[in-house]
Design an enzyme around this catalytic site. Sequence first.
Site, short mmCIF file in Angstrom:
data_model
loop_
_atom_site.label_atom_id
_atom_site.label_comp_id
_atom_site.label_asym_id
_atom_site.label_seq_id
_atom_site.Cartn_x
_atom_site.Cartn_y
_atom_site.Cartn_z
N LYS A 189 -16.44 -12.72 -43.92
CA LYS A 189 -17.07 -11.87 -42.91
C LYS A 189 -18.07 -12.73 -42.16
O LYS A 189 -19.02 -13.26 -42.76
CB LYS A 189 -17.78 -10.68 -43.56
CG LYS A 189 -18.59 -9.84 -42.56
CD LYS A 189 -19.35 -8.74 -43.28
CE LYS A 189 -20.30 -8.00 -42.35
NZ LYS A 189 -21.09 -6.96 -43.06
N ASP A 209 -20.84 -12.69 -39.39
CA ASP A 209 -21.74 -11.85 -38.61
C ASP A 209 -22.16 -12.61 -37.34
O ASP A 209 -21.76 -13.75 -37.13
CB ASP A 209 -22.95 -11.47 -39.46
CG ASP A 209 -23.44 -10.06 -39.20
OD1 ASP A 209 -23.27 -9.58 -38.06
OD2 ASP A 209 -23.99 -9.43 -40.13
N SER A 243 -17.56 -9.90 -36.62
CA SER A 243 -18.53 -8.95 -36.07
C SER A 243 -18.72 -9.14 -34.58
O SER A 243 -19.58 -8.48 -33.97
CB SER A 243 -19.88 -9.09 -36.80
OG SER A 243 -19.76 -8.77 -38.16
N ARG A 278 -15.80 -5.47 -36.70
CA ARG A 278 -16.79 -4.42 -36.52
C ARG A 278 -17.04 -4.27 -35.02
O ARG A 278 -17.30 -5.24 -34.34
CB ARG A 278 -18.07 -4.78 -37.26
CG ARG A 278 -17.97 -4.69 -38.79
CD ARG A 278 -18.06 -3.25 -39.27
NE ARG A 278 -19.16 -2.60 -38.59
CZ ARG A 278 -20.45 -2.82 -38.87
NH1 ARG A 278 -20.80 -3.66 -39.83
NH2 ARG A 278 -21.39 -2.19 -38.19
N ASP A 315 -24.14 -0.69 -37.67
CA ASP A 315 -24.04 -0.59 -39.12
C ASP A 315 -24.15 0.86 -39.54
O ASP A 315 -25.00 1.61 -39.04
CB ASP A 315 -25.17 -1.37 -39.79
CG ASP A 315 -24.97 -2.87 -39.72
OD1 ASP A 315 -23.91 -3.32 -39.24
OD2 ASP A 315 -25.88 -3.60 -40.16
#
EC number: 3.2.1.49
Length: 411
Positions: free
Chosen positions: A154, A156, A188, A213, A217
């Site tokens: 992942k 970010d 992200s 994403r 959040d």
Amino acid sequence: MLLKTVLLLALASQVLVLENGLLRKPPMGWLAWERFRCNIDCSEDPKNCISEQLFMEMADRLAQDGWRDLGYVYLNIDDCWIGGRDAKGNLVPDRKRFPHGIAFLADYAHSLGLKLGIYEDLGNFTCMGYPGTTLDKVVQDAQTFAEWKVDMLKLDGCYSTPQERAEGYPKMAAALNATGRPIAFSCSWPAYEGGLPPKVNYTLLADICNLWRNFDDIQDSWRSVLSVLDWFVTHQDVLQPIAGPGHWNDPDMLLIGNFGLSFEQAQAQMALWTVLAAPLFMSTDLRTISAQNMDILQNPLMIKINQDPLGIQGRRILKEKSHIEVYLRPLASEASAIVFFSRRMDMPYHYHSSLARLNFSSSVVYEAQDVYTGDIISGLQDKTNFTVIINPSGVVMWYLYPIRKLEIPQQ
């Protein structure tokens, strides 16, 4: 003009080779962030701090309590694991909290039939202030993750510019593929660009990322669930077509088993995330989760629907004045998932409808199974009137499938 065309073709071919063939169905597993955040005080809270022990205990629960066998195979580390970089510039974990290293955790997960995910951030720092992956470190960090036998990254986007993200995310995708290890890539990127075109190129994202994403959040509250859902529904015409095998919209973690949702709301999040073909990442304490919440998360029919091989993301198809909404997801074998969702906050609501209102064929007889109760509703035709009773902030979910075709008289 010819040179421009050649350059565009070259760029297109470069993007297409980034397709890694992974996550043909939405990934399922456990992710630390929502429940355990950046708790690094292992002296004060040794059972709940971000540490090797926490991830090993969650791995044990995934393997021993039925989660793995249902498809929850990813054990994902989030922020706050990094200790720094060594003399060669390689990432290293915090040595007090991860004394045996990340490769050890990966081996432990693999020994249990699980996969290990890890977190980094494209920028100088992670969101919580730990060393990030700058553009000059992308290839080096990808190689480190591969050497550790990590299965998902992942990445970010805190502390990065739009220009750095535009260069860095495709660069990381290429670097991961170049390692030769199959590492799923969770991006992200779109969440930092507002989640929508023209700032977000979803065609490009689908070529370089396995999931992404798009929005804020999620927090441990019903209001947050509704905020995420509303954004996805408002923009479903943009988001729905791009999702599919190998590339998924990610509305963020499941809150089920934590503190902010009622039983009805927990059932609703599970049903709505499933109809959206969302990744199912739990973020709860699997050591103490209640049997009631386990039943929601381990519902076999729900998981079958989420993992449907067509990989089509569902949509909201009706929004009633009564504050009832209907969501539909097409499934394999001409089946469908239907979610009747109540935004009411007063009392159970009797919702009357028919398959004709939901645009189902008049030449087919259907059967429906209630996903939560298991009840079977037989002999449904397009003009059959039915009633579902939906609790406030709750759902009724059907798995609808054809049982026979009707003979339509020739005119």
